[in-house]
Design a protein around this motif. Structure first.
Motif, mmCIF file in Angstrom:
data_model
loop_
_atom_site.group_PDB
_atom_site.id
_atom_site.type_symbol
_atom_site.label_atom_id
_atom_site.label_comp_id
_atom_site.label_asym_id
_atom_site.label_seq_id
_atom_site.Cartn_x
_atom_site.Cartn_y
_atom_site.Cartn_z
ATOM 1 N N UNK A 68 0.860 -1.182 0.000
ATOM 2 C CA UNK A 68 0.000 0.000 0.000
ATOM 3 C C UNK A 68 0.902 1.241 0.000
ATOM 4 N N UNK A 69 0.547 2.266 -0.759
ATOM 5 C CA UNK A 69 1.387 3.474 -0.821
ATOM 6 C C UNK A 69 1.695 4.101 0.536
ATOM 7 N N UNK A 70 0.849 3.895 1.542
ATOM 8 C CA UNK A 70 1.134 4.492 2.850
ATOM 9 C C UNK A 70 2.408 3.910 3.459
ATOM 10 N N UNK A 71 2.877 2.776 2.956
ATOM 11 C CA UNK A 71 4.133 2.180 3.437
ATOM 12 C C UNK A 71 5.354 2.781 2.740
ATOM 13 N N UNK A 72 5.119 3.627 1.742
ATOM 14 C CA UNK A 72 6.218 4.241 0.980
ATOM 15 C C UNK A 72 5.979 5.747 0.853
ATOM 16 N N UNK A 73 6.078 6.473 1.967
ATOM 17 C CA UNK A 73 5.752 7.909 1.957
ATOM 18 C C UNK A 73 6.840 8.761 1.307
ATOM 19 N N UNK A 74 6.454 9.956 0.876
ATOM 20 C CA UNK A 74 7.470 10.888 0.369
ATOM 21 C C UNK A 74 8.363 11.345 1.527
ATOM 22 N N UNK A 75 9.601 11.690 1.190
ATOM 23 C CA UNK A 75 10.495 12.225 2.207
ATOM 24 C C UNK A 75 9.996 13.595 2.654
ATOM 25 N N UNK A 76 10.186 13.928 3.925
ATOM 26 C CA UNK A 76 9.783 15.250 4.405
ATOM 27 C C UNK A 76 10.466 16.363 3.592
ATOM 28 N N UNK A 77 9.699 17.361 3.279
ATOM 29 C CA UNK A 77 10.147 18.586 2.599
ATOM 30 C C UNK A 77 10.504 18.421 1.125
ATOM 31 N N UNK A 78 10.388 17.224 0.561
ATOM 32 C CA UNK A 78 10.708 17.062 -0.857
ATOM 33 C C UNK A 78 9.732 17.866 -1.712
ATOM 34 N N UNK A 79 8.511 18.000 -1.244
ATOM 35 C CA UNK A 79 7.504 18.734 -2.015
ATOM 36 C C UNK A 79 7.875 20.204 -2.184
ATOM 37 N N UNK A 80 8.571 20.777 -1.221
ATOM 38 C CA UNK A 80 9.012 22.169 -1.346
ATOM 39 C C UNK A 80 9.968 22.344 -2.520
ATOM 40 N N UNK A 81 10.823 21.365 -2.726
ATOM 41 C CA UNK A 81 11.768 21.421 -3.848
ATOM 42 C C UNK A 81 11.025 21.229 -5.161
ATOM 43 N N UNK A 82 10.105 20.272 -5.182
ATOM 44 C CA UNK A 82 9.318 20.035 -6.397
ATOM 45 C C UNK A 82 8.574 21.307 -6.819
ATOM 46 N N UNK A 83 8.017 22.015 -5.854
ATOM 47 C CA UNK A 83 7.279 23.256 -6.135
ATOM 48 C C UNK A 83 8.192 24.345 -6.680
ATOM 49 N N UNK A 84 9.445 24.363 -6.254
ATOM 50 C CA UNK A 84 10.357 25.435 -6.648
ATOM 51 C C UNK A 84 11.005 25.210 -8.010
ATOM 52 N N UNK A 85 10.979 23.991 -8.509
ATOM 53 C CA UNK A 85 11.640 23.669 -9.784
ATOM 54 C C UNK A 85 10.793 24.130 -10.969
ATOM 55 N N UNK A 86 11.463 24.431 -12.061
ATOM 56 C CA UNK A 86 10.758 24.745 -13.314
ATOM 57 C C UNK A 86 10.172 23.476 -13.922
ATOM 58 N N UNK A 87 10.953 22.394 -13.860
ATOM 59 C CA UNK A 87 10.503 21.110 -14.396
ATOM 60 C C UNK A 87 11.108 19.991 -13.570
ATOM 61 N N UNK A 88 10.285 18.993 -13.270
ATOM 62 C CA UNK A 88 10.720 17.778 -12.586
ATOM 63 C C UNK A 88 10.399 16.597 -13.480
ATOM 64 N N UNK A 89 11.342 15.674 -13.592
ATOM 65 C CA UNK A 89 11.113 14.425 -14.315
ATOM 66 C C UNK A 89 11.648 13.288 -13.447
#
Length: 186
Positions: A68-89
């Motif tokens: 289940x995806x709840x067993x594989x969470x995103x790392x803390x604060x990674x979303x802040x970097x994703x938001x700041x990038x022009x493009x993520x792949x």
């Protein structure tokens, strides 16, 4: 900034769940820490190191795909970097459906312009084929990964690299957590 990300162990904290799967397959004969150290090289390296049979590997992939995806969470604060990038792949060996299930569960699919998955027909890392494809399309500025095989293709192309939670030599930058990302002088 255009960023190419590895998935497992870089964007999402998947190693604890994968270590548990290995631990179960090995019937507790080695520590989770030893399993993790081998997984940080690669899954195939760990399977070989622990002399797993083809049948054991198949069973482990079935167990992984049913996590289940709840067993594989995103790392803390990674979303802040994703938001700041022009493009993520993303470039990952993980099958597309598994990646999309996790991204959708955490409402993070919209951060990524493209995903190159393990079942897309590209050569496996450290072969640079998929990195060349993504770099030609998105002019990648930085590659972030947690293993040497994530860093090597980028170095071949002259792209700056960041090693996440791995001090293996060769990267331009090293991070233990994403809170410190904005302190890096890119």
């Amino acid at each position: 900034m255009n960023i190419l990300w590895d998935f497992d162990g870089t964007l999402f904290d998947t190693y604890p769940a994968y270590s548990d799967i290995f631990y179960e397959a090995l019937r507790g004969s080695v520590t989770r820490q030893e399993i993790l150290s081998q997984l940080k090289v690669s899954f195939s390296h760990a399977a070989s190191h622990f002399n797993l049979s083809d049948q054991q590997v198949k069973e482990m992939f079935i167990m992984e795909s049913s996590l289940h995806p709840k067993k594989t969470p995103p790392f803390p604060n990674v979303e802040n970097i994703l938001k700041s990038a022009n493009a993520n792949v993303i470039m990952t060996h993980k099958p597309r459906l598994e990646v999309m299930n996790i991204l959708n569960y955490y409402n993070m699919a919209g951060y990524f312009k493209e995903l190159v998955a393990g079942d897309d027909g590209f050569s496996r890392k450290p072969d640079p084929e998929s990195y060349i494809y993504l770099h030609n399309k998105y002019n990648i500025d930085l590659v972030i990964g947690d293993r040497e095989i994530d860093i090597l293709p980028a170095k071949t192309l002259g792209i700056k690299t960041c090693s996440f939670q791995n001090k293996t030599g060769g990267a331009d930058f090293y991070l233990e957590n994403y809170e410190d990302y904005f302190l890096i002088n890119l």
